[in-house]
Write a protein that holds these residues in place. Structure first.
Motif, PDB file in Angstrom:
ATOM      1  N   ARG A   3      14.891   0.645  99.633  1.00 26.16           N
ATOM      2  CA  ARG A   3      15.626   0.391 100.958  1.00 26.16           C
ATOM      3  C   ARG A   3      16.907  -0.191 100.688  1.00 26.16           C
ATOM      4  O   ARG A   3      17.452  -0.686 101.460  1.00 26.16           O
ATOM      5  CB  ARG A   3      14.850  -0.116 101.789  1.00 26.16           C
ATOM      6  N   ALA A 297      24.293   0.685 105.095  1.00 25.03           N
ATOM      7  CA  ALA A 297      23.882   2.181 104.365  1.00 25.03           C
ATOM      8  C   ALA A 297      25.159   2.625 103.734  1.00 25.03           C
ATOM      9  O   ALA A 297      25.217   3.161 102.341  1.00 25.03           O
ATOM     10  CB  ALA A 297      23.224   3.015 105.110  1.00 25.03           C
ATOM     11  N   LYS A 441      17.821  13.771 111.735  1.00 24.97           N
ATOM     12  CA  LYS A 441      17.417  12.400 112.185  1.00 24.97           C
ATOM     13  C   LYS A 441      16.367  12.423 112.920  1.00 24.97           C
ATOM     14  O   LYS A 441      15.325  11.661 113.097  1.00 24.97           O
ATOM     15  CB  LYS A 441      18.526  11.909 112.836  1.00 24.97           C
ATOM     16  N   LYS A 474      23.694   4.550 110.824  1.00 22.10           N
ATOM     17  CA  LYS A 474      22.862   4.968 109.558  1.00 22.10           C
ATOM     18  C   LYS A 474      21.535   4.501 109.183  1.00 22.10           C
ATOM     19  O   LYS A 474      21.086   4.491 108.168  1.00 22.10           O
ATOM     20  CB  LYS A 474      23.870   4.950 108.500  1.00 22.10           C
ATOM     21  N   SER A 475      21.059   4.070 110.365  1.00 21.72           N
ATOM     22  CA  SER A 475      19.517   3.391 110.160  1.00 21.72           C
ATOM     23  C   SER A 475      18.925   3.366 111.391  1.00 21.72           C
ATOM     24  O   SER A 475      19.613   2.788 112.375  1.00 21.72           O
ATOM     25  CB  SER A 475      19.639   2.144 109.200  1.00 21.72           C
ATOM     26  N   SER A 476      17.518   3.175 111.435  1.00 22.63           N
ATOM     27  CA  SER A 476      16.611   2.898 112.442  1.00 22.63           C
ATOM     28  C   SER A 476      15.537   1.955 112.082  1.00 22.63           C
ATOM     29  O   SER A 476      14.784   2.812 111.254  1.00 22.63           O
ATOM     30  CB  SER A 476      16.293   4.002 113.344  1.00 22.63           C
ATOM     31  N   ILE A 477      15.281   1.005 112.459  1.00 24.82           N
ATOM     32  CA  ILE A 477      14.398  -0.067 111.814  1.00 24.82           C
ATOM     33  C   ILE A 477      13.557  -0.653 112.945  1.00 24.82           C
ATOM     34  O   ILE A 477      14.083  -1.316 113.881  1.00 24.82           O
ATOM     35  CB  ILE A 477      15.149  -1.153 111.052  1.00 24.82           C
ATOM     36  N   GLY A 498      11.424   1.762 108.359  1.00 27.17           N
ATOM     37  CA  GLY A 498      12.702   1.910 108.634  1.00 27.17           C
ATOM     38  C   GLY A 498      13.311   3.602 107.974  1.00 27.17           C
ATOM     39  O   GLY A 498      12.364   4.108 107.147  1.00 27.17           O
ATOM     40  N   TYR A 500      16.845   5.520 106.835  1.00 20.66           N
ATOM     41  CA  TYR A 500      17.974   5.104 106.290  1.00 20.66           C
ATOM     42  C   TYR A 500      18.779   6.608 105.746  1.00 20.66           C
ATOM     43  O   TYR A 500      18.131   7.138 105.053  1.00 20.66           O
ATOM     44  CB  TYR A 500      18.013   3.971 105.106  1.00 20.66           C
ATOM     45  N   TRP A 507      17.613  11.519 105.432  1.00 22.35           N
ATOM     46  CA  TRP A 507      17.199  10.406 105.960  1.00 22.35           C
ATOM     47  C   TRP A 507      16.042  10.068 105.241  1.00 22.35           C
ATOM     48  O   TRP A 507      14.915  10.835 105.317  1.00 22.35           O
ATOM     49  CB  TRP A 507      16.784  10.504 107.439  1.00 22.35           C
TER      50      TRP A 507
END
Length: 520
Positions: A3, A297, A441, A474-477, A498, A500, A507
């Motif tokens: 990550r 990212a 995504k 550029k990320s979802s966590i 997450g 990334y 992704w």
């Protein structure tokens, strides 16, 4: 690539939530103002000199701010008191003093308080801060040290992501005991009363991002550094270093001067290692991607990178030998767990040095373990208090590596790469499981949502609480932490699930389980 792996401990400027554990009430605080506390930074009083001064001195270890408006937010310590600064260097060392000079005025403070307008509405609450009196500044001012760990009880909009310093009028504070400064980084251990400061960690800090040489020709450098790299690492590894030591070998978002403008100041947050001298005024830095998961990212890629920096733009750490990774040929397959390349760089056998995760592709392409994901994940969580000894397999780190890696005995259902590695700022081992890389995504989010739902079904001696998703370009966590009251042994547990965005445009979905506790 981990990550790639996270090491986001508490709050980072790039991206991080405050997750604070109260050891007295055994509760977590996240996103809230209030009364969570952590154990204070260990400091030793200075026994020499006169305590006090100001408006009512005491024998308390803390110095308290009384008159909040008497802050000198842009005070030039070096220009106004060069002799004093020189004496500090003799007493505390150059590293500590350089950090103090950087972090004793507003341009070195965190974003929440680094301008007058941002401090409006907050300044009157500076009385909440626990500070240490470390030095006199002239006859009417004092230098205060504000450790992050001693200030988790303040309102959330005042909390500090790292230690800072402030210059205050002496009459505006109630002075406590005089302390030696403990270093300006939250990762730096405090000095004892008789100690002297040195670079205690291997990492080298970038202090002036403008000292970067983005297109420097190492081959033609008169010091012969290119030949030294070949003799030290071998031809293939040297070629990899040379390729990724210029901007064309960096992630696309920072591979040109104009594109770097949005990120250049953030280069200060890179975890970098000094691996070679280039003449007397430049050094070659190794920036392992698996030690820089806390970076945006855009500043990360699928390969370790290298940078040439002017020595004057760095706070030098120890000189180390890199673990050099060379991209192997991509095998047939899509990287979906069916034998495809996982996108990571692969280590050259026999090259010594650090780099947690340098040989982490040990389970890629293997048939995943049979069994239910929820049951498997419960086994992982149960192993957290024991530092994952229950799932730790064969050690895979290179000989004499700075950081260790291990195979995981559990390969989570649906994943294709599972491994364990040393923690970055503490001794707790970290678990990482990489699932797939998705072209859209939406597809990645669907997989992530499914994994989080399964994680929340686990029952392993601790009840879990899912915090709101943190979404960026550029990320979802998702951060998942123990729900109060927290079971003993799980106080610092953090699960990070997450997705990334990688430089390839895909992704990556992954899960990490690690400890938020910092090792002082």
């Amino acid at each position: 690539m981990r990550r790639v792996a996270v090491y986001q401990i508490q709050l980072r400027l790039c991206q991080r939530h405050v997750l604070v554990f109260d050891q007295t009430t055994r509760t977590w605080t996240g996103y809230k103002e209030g009364a969570a506390t952590t154990s204070g930074t260990s400091t030793q009083p200075v026994t020499t000199g006169t305590l006090g001064g100001g408006s009512g001195s005491s024998n308390s270890k803390y110095t308290k701010i009384v008159t909040v408006g008497d802050l000198y937010s842009t005070y030039d310590l070096s220009g106004s008191h060069p002799d004093q600064v020189s004496s500090w260097r003799s007493e505390w060392g150059n590293y500590t003093v350089d950090q103090i000079l950087n972090l004793a005025k507003e341009d070195g403070w965190p974003e929440n308080i680094n301008t007058l307008s941002k401090r409006d509405g907050k300044r009157e609450r500076f009385t909440q801060y626990n500070t240490y009196y470390v030095a006199d500044v002239g006859t009417d001012k004092v230098l205060l040290w504000l450790p992050k760990n001693d200030n988790q009880n303040v309102d959330s909009d005042l909390r500090l992501p790292y230690d800072i310093y402030m210059v205050y009028r002496r009459s505006a504070v109630n002075l406590g005991q005089k302390m030696k400064p403990g270093g300006a980084s939250s990762n730096t251990k405090p000095l004892t009363s008789g100690g002297t400061q040195s670079n205690q960690g291997r990492a080298t800090k970038i202090t002036d991002p403008g000292q970067l040489y983005s297109t420097y020709n190492l081959e033609s450098d008169e010091s012969g550094v290119a030949n030294w790299l070949r003799n030290t690492y071998g031809n293939a590894a040297a070629a990899e270093i040379l390729k990724r030591a210029v901007e064309s070998g960096w992630p696309s978002a920072i591979s040109t001067f104009s594109s770097r403008s949005n990120y250049r100041e953030g280069f200060r947050d890179y975890v970098a290692y000094h691996i070679a001298d280039i003449g007397s005024d430049k050094v070659l830095l190794w920036i392992p991607m698996n030690k820089n998961g806390h970076m945006p990212a855009a500043c990360r890629g699928e390969h370790d990178i290298y940078m040439v920096y002017g020595r004057s733009g760095l706070s030098m750490g120890d000189k180390v030998k890199a673990t050099v990774n060379v991209k192997q040929a991509t095998s047939s397959g899509s990287g979906t767990g069916n034998g495809g390349d996982d996108g990571r760089t692969k280590p050259i056998t026999g090259v010594l040095g650090g780099g947690s995760g340098s040989n982490t592709n040990t389970n890629a392409g293997k048939t995943v373990a049979t069994g239910n994901f929820v049951t498997q994940f419960e086994t992982i969580i149960k192993g957290y208090p024991g530092n994952f000894d229950n799932i730790k397999g064969k050690e895979t780190s290179e000989p004499n590596a700075t950081f260790k890696d291990w195979e995981s005995k559990i390969h989570l259902a649906g994943s294709y790469n599972n491994f364990l590695t040393d923690g970055f700022v503490n001794d707790h081992v970290e678990f990482t499981s990489i699932f797939d890389r998705y072209s859209t995504k939406q597809a990645a989010l669907a997989k992530l949502t499914s994994l989080v739902a399964d994680i929340m079904k686990t029952r392993a001696g601790v009840v879990l609480e899912k915090l709101p998703i943190e979404e960026k370009d550029k990320s979802s966590i998702y951060y998942i932490v123990p729900k109060t009251p927290v079971a003993k042994g799980f106080e610092f547990l953090v699960i990070e699930a997450g997705m990334y965005l990688e430089t390839s445009g895909k992704w990556r979905v992954q899960i990490m389980v690690y400890s938020e506790e910092e090792d002082f």
